[in-house]
Design a protein around this motif. Structure first.
Motif, mmCIF file in Angstrom:
data_model
loop_
_atom_site.group_PDB
_atom_site.id
_atom_site.type_symbol
_atom_site.label_atom_id
_atom_site.label_comp_id
_atom_site.label_asym_id
_atom_site.label_seq_id
_atom_site.Cartn_x
_atom_site.Cartn_y
_atom_site.Cartn_z
ATOM 1 N N GLN A 30 0.828 -1.202 0.000
ATOM 2 C CA GLN A 30 0.000 0.000 0.000
ATOM 3 C C GLN A 30 0.863 1.254 0.000
ATOM 4 O OE1 GLN A 30 -2.355 -0.379 3.573
ATOM 5 N NE2 GLN A 30 -3.877 -1.681 2.569
ATOM 6 N N VAL A 31 0.254 2.360 -0.443
ATOM 7 C CA VAL A 31 0.904 3.668 -0.351
ATOM 8 C C VAL A 31 -0.058 4.634 0.336
ATOM 9 C CG1 VAL A 31 2.455 3.402 -2.317
ATOM 10 C CG2 VAL A 31 0.142 4.281 -2.680
ATOM 11 N N ALA A 76 5.434 4.872 1.387
ATOM 12 C CA ALA A 76 5.179 3.570 0.781
ATOM 13 C C ALA A 76 5.311 2.478 1.829
ATOM 14 C CB ALA A 76 6.147 3.312 -0.364
ATOM 15 N N VAL A 80 6.707 -2.303 -1.454
ATOM 16 C CA VAL A 80 6.330 -1.444 -2.579
ATOM 17 C C VAL A 80 7.588 -0.984 -3.312
ATOM 18 C CG1 VAL A 80 5.259 0.730 -3.270
ATOM 19 C CG2 VAL A 80 4.213 -0.679 -1.477
ATOM 20 N N ASP A 82 7.273 0.103 -6.956
ATOM 21 C CA ASP A 82 6.931 0.916 -8.125
ATOM 22 C C ASP A 82 6.545 2.352 -7.773
ATOM 23 O OD1 ASP A 82 7.375 -1.276 -9.734
ATOM 24 O OD2 ASP A 82 5.274 -1.910 -9.701
ATOM 25 N N PHE A 83 6.369 2.643 -6.494
ATOM 26 C CA PHE A 83 5.952 3.979 -6.073
ATOM 27 C C PHE A 83 6.844 4.451 -4.938
ATOM 28 C CE2 PHE A 83 2.239 1.759 -7.684
ATOM 29 C CZ PHE A 83 1.710 2.672 -8.580
ATOM 30 N N THR A 106 -1.170 -0.950 -4.440
ATOM 31 C CA THR A 106 -0.405 -0.843 -5.686
ATOM 32 C C THR A 106 -1.027 -1.682 -6.792
ATOM 33 O OG1 THR A 106 1.066 -2.627 -4.951
ATOM 34 C CG2 THR A 106 1.736 -0.362 -4.465
ATOM 35 N N SER A 109 -3.480 0.991 -8.713
ATOM 36 C CA SER A 109 -3.026 2.387 -8.729
ATOM 37 C C SER A 109 -2.058 2.544 -9.893
ATOM 38 C CB SER A 109 -2.315 2.755 -7.420
ATOM 39 O OG SER A 109 -3.157 2.586 -6.308
#
Length: 306
Positions: A30-31, A76, A80, A82-83, A106, A109
């Motif tokens: 999650q972010v 993040a 995670v 990618d973000f 993620t 998103s």
């Protein structure tokens, strides 16, 4: 403390409230996002009344409103990759929505293209992506005619444009007040109301229903082949009884990126017609609940509105 617009129990508008909440903490995958904009959708008020989606767990109150957001990553969670903090993103929140901070997974998103505004991006995860999924599920060939019920709302406006970009002729069913909007999108407008099917001027090859109820039943009579019927306005069992199907949502980052690409290349204008600060979220939701929205309505939390 951050603020969020919630509902404190199932019911009508009287159960809604703007409250202070703890800042969410992102879990694995999650972010945490500082919300810049949140789209308003019919499902939001339906959930407040007690509507349950397949797979919904036990509801805990106060329950957050809002199903699509855009914003800037603050933090993040574990795993995670990618973000990262500072990334501009959009997606469907697991916690938050009409709030100053939201948690996104993620898995659904995507990075917001620089050419797409935060307000436009906040309309994509639910409204525009649902439109995209339904139109592509029908798979009509270029030159075919698609009828869209509820064409003047957020999903409808997107569906009309996506269909037009694919070379389809479109008939849009909406109130007389939305005639200019529907025609500006390149569709033939049919006024909603009693006996509306008699006003449809051409044979149709497919129906994308966004209303449900009697409108869906009436729309089905326009088709000789009911497999050309898709609905986002009624449960799957109702769609099956009529010979059609419920829209199958594709909830992936790749799908979000495809929809955002349509905004970038000019094929899709989300038509955000009104924005409201968080402390007027109730007004935004009323406009959608009462059917007065033309295009999309978006909430812009004041603190993060930069």
């Amino acid at each position: 403390m951050p603020k969020a617009y919630v509902f404190t129990r199932n019911g009508g508008p009287e159960v809604e409230a703007l409250i202070e909440v703890d800042r969410p903490v992102p879990g694995a995958g999650q972010v945490l996002v500082a919300v810049r904009a949140a789209g308003v959708n019919p499902v939001d008020w339906k959930l407040r009344t007690g509507f349950r989606r397949p797979g919904d767990g036990e509801r805990v109150f106060p329950a957050f409103l809002g199903s699509e957001v855009s914003g800037v990553v603050e933090e993040a969670g574990e795993g995670v990759e990618d973000f990262a903090a500072g990334d501009e993103v959009f997606g469907q929140p697991v916690v938050g929505g009409y709030s100053e901070y939201a948690l996104l997974t993620t898995g659904f998103s995507a990075h917001k293209p620089a050419a797409v505004s935060f307000t436009d991006a906040a309309t994509l995860p639910v409204a525009a992506a649902t439109a995209y999924d339904g139109v592509h599920q029908l798979g009509l060939p270029a030159g075919a005619t698609l009828l869209v019920t509820g064409a003047g709302g957020g999903v409808g406006v997107a569906a009309v444009q996506i269909a037009r970009a694919l070379g389809l002729r479109v008939v849009g069913v909406a109130s007389e007040a939305k005639k200019d909007l529907i025609e500006s999108l390149g569709a033939v407008h049919v006024p909603s109301g009693a006996d509306w099917t008699r006003r449809v001027p051409v044979a149709v090859d497919g129906v994308y229903d966004l209303v449900g109820g009697a409108v869906l039943t009436e729309a089905a009579t326009l088709l000789t082949d009911r497999t050309g019927l898709v609905t986002a306005g009624a449960p799957p069992e109702v769609a099956r009884e009529l010979g059609g199907a419920r829209v199958a949502r594709v909830r992936t980052p790749a799908r979000l990126a495809e929809v955002a690409g349509l905004v970038v290349d000019g094929s899709l204008d989300p038509h955000v017609t009104q924005t409201f600060p968080l402390d007027r979220a109730g007004e935004a939701l009323r406009a959608v609940e009462e059917g007065h929205a033309r295009g999309k309505i978006v909430i812009v939390p004041t603190e993060n509105a930069g």
